[in-house]
Motif scaffolding. Structure first.
Motif, short mmCIF file in Angstrom:
data_model
loop_
_atom_site.label_atom_id
_atom_site.label_comp_id
_atom_site.label_asym_id
_atom_site.label_seq_id
_atom_site.Cartn_x
_atom_site.Cartn_y
_atom_site.Cartn_z
N ILE A 3 42.97 52.85 38.28
CA ILE A 3 42.82 51.64 37.45
C ILE A 3 44.18 51.00 37.18
CG2 ILE A 3 42.11 50.78 35.17
CD1 ILE A 3 39.85 52.84 35.24
N LYS A 4 45.19 51.83 36.96
CA LYS A 4 46.55 51.30 36.77
C LYS A 4 47.04 50.59 38.03
CE LYS A 4 48.24 54.38 33.15
NZ LYS A 4 49.26 55.40 32.79
N GLN A 5 46.71 51.19 39.18
CA GLN A 5 47.10 50.55 40.45
C GLN A 5 46.39 49.21 40.62
OE1 GLN A 5 45.84 52.57 44.04
NE2 GLN A 5 47.62 51.84 45.18
N LEU A 6 45.11 49.16 40.24
CA LEU A 6 44.37 47.91 40.32
C LEU A 6 44.99 46.85 39.40
CD1 LEU A 6 41.96 46.19 41.24
CD2 LEU A 6 40.63 47.22 39.38
N GLU A 7 45.37 47.25 38.20
CA GLU A 7 46.03 46.31 37.27
C GLU A 7 47.30 45.74 37.88
OE1 GLU A 7 45.51 47.06 32.70
OE2 GLU A 7 45.96 48.99 33.65
N LYS A 8 48.06 46.62 38.54
CA LYS A 8 49.31 46.18 39.17
C LYS A 8 49.02 45.19 40.29
CE LYS A 8 53.53 47.99 41.31
NZ LYS A 8 54.27 49.20 41.71
N GLN A 9 47.98 45.47 41.08
CA GLN A 9 47.61 44.57 42.19
C GLN A 9 47.18 43.21 41.65
OE1 GLN A 9 44.58 46.88 44.10
NE2 GLN A 9 46.03 48.09 45.33
N LEU A 10 46.42 43.24 40.55
CA LEU A 10 45.99 41.98 39.95
C LEU A 10 47.17 41.20 39.38
CD1 LEU A 10 42.80 43.28 38.11
CD2 LEU A 10 42.84 41.70 40.06
N PHE A 11 48.12 41.91 38.78
CA PHE A 11 49.30 41.25 38.23
C PHE A 11 50.13 40.59 39.33
CE2 PHE A 11 53.82 41.46 37.08
CZ PHE A 11 53.81 40.68 35.92
N LEU A 12 50.21 41.29 40.48
CA LEU A 12 50.98 40.76 41.61
C LEU A 12 50.19 39.73 42.40
CD1 LEU A 12 52.60 44.09 42.90
CD2 LEU A 12 53.71 42.26 41.60
N LYS A 13 48.91 39.54 42.02
CA LYS A 13 48.05 38.55 42.67
C LYS A 13 47.96 38.80 44.19
CE LYS A 13 48.83 35.00 39.18
NZ LYS A 13 49.26 33.59 38.89
N LEU A 14 47.68 40.07 44.50
CA LEU A 14 47.50 40.42 45.91
C LEU A 14 46.20 39.83 46.44
CD1 LEU A 14 48.72 44.13 45.95
CD2 LEU A 14 50.04 42.04 46.35
N GLY A 15 46.00 39.90 47.74
CA GLY A 15 44.84 39.29 48.38
C GLY A 15 43.53 39.88 47.88
N SER A 16 42.47 39.08 47.99
CA SER A 16 41.15 39.50 47.50
C SER A 16 40.64 40.73 48.25
CB SER A 16 40.16 38.35 47.63
OG SER A 16 40.05 37.93 48.99
N ASN A 17 40.99 40.86 49.51
CA ASN A 17 40.55 42.03 50.28
C ASN A 17 41.13 43.32 49.71
OD1 ASN A 17 39.07 40.45 52.02
ND2 ASN A 17 40.68 40.32 53.58
N VAL A 18 42.40 43.27 49.32
CA VAL A 18 43.05 44.44 48.74
C VAL A 18 42.40 44.79 47.41
CG1 VAL A 18 45.23 45.37 47.84
CG2 VAL A 18 45.23 43.94 49.90
N ILE A 19 42.18 43.76 46.59
CA ILE A 19 41.56 43.96 45.28
C ILE A 19 40.16 44.55 45.43
CG2 ILE A 19 40.79 42.85 43.15
CD1 ILE A 19 43.83 42.86 43.52
N GLN A 20 39.39 44.00 46.35
CA GLN A 20 38.02 44.47 46.57
C GLN A 20 38.00 45.92 47.04
OE1 GLN A 20 35.18 42.62 45.84
NE2 GLN A 20 34.24 44.64 46.09
N LEU A 21 38.95 46.26 47.90
CA LEU A 21 39.04 47.64 48.41
C LEU A 21 39.31 48.62 47.26
CD1 LEU A 21 39.02 49.41 50.97
CD2 LEU A 21 41.50 49.07 51.11
N SER A 22 40.22 48.23 46.37
CA SER A 22 40.54 49.09 45.22
C SER A 22 39.33 49.22 44.29
CB SER A 22 41.71 48.51 44.44
OG SER A 22 42.90 48.58 45.20
N CYS A 23 38.63 48.13 44.05
CA CYS A 23 37.44 48.17 43.19
C CYS A 23 36.35 49.06 43.79
CB CYS A 23 36.91 46.75 42.97
SG CYS A 23 37.95 45.73 41.93
N ASP A 24 36.15 48.92 45.09
CA ASP A 24 35.13 49.74 45.77
C ASP A 24 35.48 51.23 45.67
OD1 ASP A 24 33.76 47.46 46.43
OD2 ASP A 24 34.51 47.37 48.50
N ARG A 25 36.77 51.54 45.86
CA ARG A 25 37.19 52.94 45.79
C ARG A 25 36.97 53.52 44.39
NH1 ARG A 25 41.76 52.44 48.12
NH2 ARG A 25 43.06 52.13 46.26
N ILE A 26 37.29 52.72 43.39
CA ILE A 26 37.09 53.18 42.01
C ILE A 26 35.62 53.40 41.72
CG2 ILE A 26 37.28 52.49 39.59
CD1 ILE A 26 39.89 51.03 40.36
N GLN A 27 34.77 52.48 42.13
CA GLN A 27 33.33 52.62 41.90
C GLN A 27 32.77 53.82 42.66
OE1 GLN A 27 31.54 51.34 39.69
NE2 GLN A 27 32.86 49.67 38.98
#
Length: 220
Positions: free
Chosen positions: A65-89
């Motif tokens: 979740i901390k890594q996801l927060e960092k990715q969101l803060f850095l405004k990384l691509g939606s594919n990266v964000i989606q991959l992190s969300c899927d892994r967490i779920q």
């Protein structure tokens, strides 16, 4: 749902899961922890966690979740964000499933150990039968006292047979030539009896060592 709501929702889920995992681990009996200590509870791609306790998985989820927060803060691509969300779920789902299946895993492990014990006992019984001394095992394998009693019995038999051989060999020196062949056959037959008795004695001594070994390894 905006990114702040997403992260907030995941953190709330994590808080509930952490409580469930801690309660789960606290309720585990020592014997249950021991039974599952070498069991991998998850696909290695989800958690590097084995054994009965599940609360260590919370640490990994918190990092995710901390890594996801960092990715969101850095405004990384939606594919990266989606991959992190899927892994967490996926990890949330795996942990929830593990919380519900501990009893199943315990029963499965108990059945596996029981099956292994049954196979070992069958193998031991076959070894006993193949040794030719199954008649001894069936009578005396209940406890060490019976084993020692049987050993003492065979030692006494061996001593008596040796005395008989000495007597027969002494008679051989003075017997008539017509009786020598019969007496020699008697001596040979008695030697065979002595050999079998000594083999049985050695076998019983081996069984005693096997019987006493667990006590030597785990003294009371």
């Amino acid at each position: 749902m905006n990114t702040q709501q997403l992260v907030s929702m995941l953190k709330q889920q994590l808080v509930q899961l952490e409580q469930d995992a801690l309660i789960h681990d606290q309720n585990l009996a020592p014997s249950q922890r021991q039974s599952l200590k070498d069991i991998e509870r998850f696909n290695s791609q989800l958690f590097a966690q084995q054994g009965a306790q599940l609360s260590p998985c919370i640490t990994q989820l918190r990092k995710d979740i901390k890594q996801l927060e960092k990715q969101l803060f850095l405004k990384l691509g939606s594919n990266v964000i989606q991959l992190s969300c899927d892994r967490i779920q996926d990890r949330f789902s795996a942990l929830r499933r593990a919380l519900l299946t501990t009893d199943i895993n315990l029963k499965s492990e108990q059945q596996r150990k029981a099956s292994n014990r049954a196979r070992y006992a069958k193998k031991q019984q076959q070894t006993i039968q193949d040794s030719g001394f199954g008649w001894i095992a069936s009578n005396v394998m209940q406890n060490s006292h019976q084993l020692y009693a049987e050993l003492n019995k065979h030692l006494n038999w061996a001593k008596k047979i040796e005395q008989k051989i000495q007597q027969l060999e002494a008679n051989l020196e003075f017997c008539h030539s017509d009786d020598k062949i019969k007496l020699q056959n008697d001596i040979l037959s008695t030697h065979r009896r002595l050999g079998k008795c000594k083999q049985a004695t050695s076998y019983i001594e081996e069984r005693i060592q096997l019987f006493e070994r667990p006590r030597q390894i785990h003294p009371r």
